[in-house]
Design a protein around this motif. Sequence first.
Motif, PDB file in Angstrom:
ATOM      1  N   ILE A 139       0.844  -1.205   0.000  1.00 31.20           N
ATOM      2  CA  ILE A 139       0.000   0.000   0.000  1.00 31.20           C
ATOM      3  C   ILE A 139       0.872   1.245   0.000  1.00 31.20           C
ATOM      4  CG2 ILE A 139      -1.643   1.349   1.371  1.00 31.20           C
ATOM      5  CD1 ILE A 139      -2.862  -1.395   2.233  1.00 31.20           C
ATOM      6  N   LYS A 141       3.775   1.550  -1.271  1.00 27.38           N
ATOM      7  CA  LYS A 141       4.369   1.684  -2.602  1.00 27.38           C
ATOM      8  C   LYS A 141       3.304   1.923  -3.674  1.00 27.38           C
ATOM      9  CE  LYS A 141       8.205  -1.479  -1.660  1.00 27.38           C
ATOM     10  NZ  LYS A 141       8.784  -2.792  -2.012  1.00 27.38           N
ATOM     11  N   GLN A 142       2.062   1.966  -3.251  1.00 32.52           N
ATOM     12  CA  GLN A 142       0.897   2.125  -4.128  1.00 32.52           C
ATOM     13  C   GLN A 142       0.799   0.984  -5.135  1.00 32.52           C
ATOM     14  OE1 GLN A 142       0.740   6.113  -5.732  1.00 32.52           O
ATOM     15  NE2 GLN A 142       0.445   7.000  -3.688  1.00 32.52           N
ATOM     16  N   ASP A 143       1.187  -0.205  -4.704  1.00 30.77           N
ATOM     17  CA  ASP A 143       1.051  -1.423  -5.504  1.00 30.77           C
ATOM     18  C   ASP A 143      -0.244  -2.094  -5.052  1.00 30.77           C
ATOM     19  OD1 ASP A 143       1.272  -3.745  -6.961  1.00 30.77           O
ATOM     20  OD2 ASP A 143       3.211  -4.351  -6.126  1.00 30.77           O
ATOM     21  N   PHE A 144      -1.362  -1.524  -5.499  1.00 27.54           N
ATOM     22  CA  PHE A 144      -2.665  -1.947  -4.990  1.00 27.54           C
ATOM     23  C   PHE A 144      -3.055  -3.335  -5.479  1.00 27.54           C
ATOM     24  CE2 PHE A 144      -2.835   2.765  -5.021  1.00 27.54           C
ATOM     25  CZ  PHE A 144      -2.805   2.923  -3.653  1.00 27.54           C
TER      26      PHE A 144
END
Length: 164
Positions: A139, A141-144
């Motif tokens: 989250i 790293k915004q790797d949803f």
Amino acid sequence: MLCEKCGKNEATNYYEYNINGQQMKLHLCSHCAQQMGLGSLGWPSAMGVPNLLFASGLAGGQGAQGAGRVCSCGATEAEIRRTGRPGCAQCYQTFQDLFLPMIRRIHGGVQHVGAAPKGAPVSPEARLDRLNAEMSQAIAKQDFERAAQLRDEIKALGEQGGQA
């Protein structure tokens, strides 16, 4: 040189320590050293077990005034300070304030933080903690997409735990 305690056997262990500013030297045979609890801790005698114990305050540092507490096995605070050795497992609880500083100094901490042996089963709680940490990182790293996969694994793990 003969052992200074028994006077019969050859002295194979040499201990040097300082008690209240007074330098003490002791030559002992292996048998007498073991009887006195010196060298049985697994350290070579060259490390100066008495130095370690006296520096930690376990042995002698406060004299006989610490004889107040007594463990269920009969070990007294004075004995623990003198020898640095517990009489039983309960001594670690009874004299916790004496052992923790020594354990912290030797091991760098008082709580085990090592890894599990290879091939050891991972507990569901440990796996859940690891998955939650990975999800938080994803989250951040915004790797949803990865976070959603981890969320699903966490949910499945929770459902398995409920069935057991």
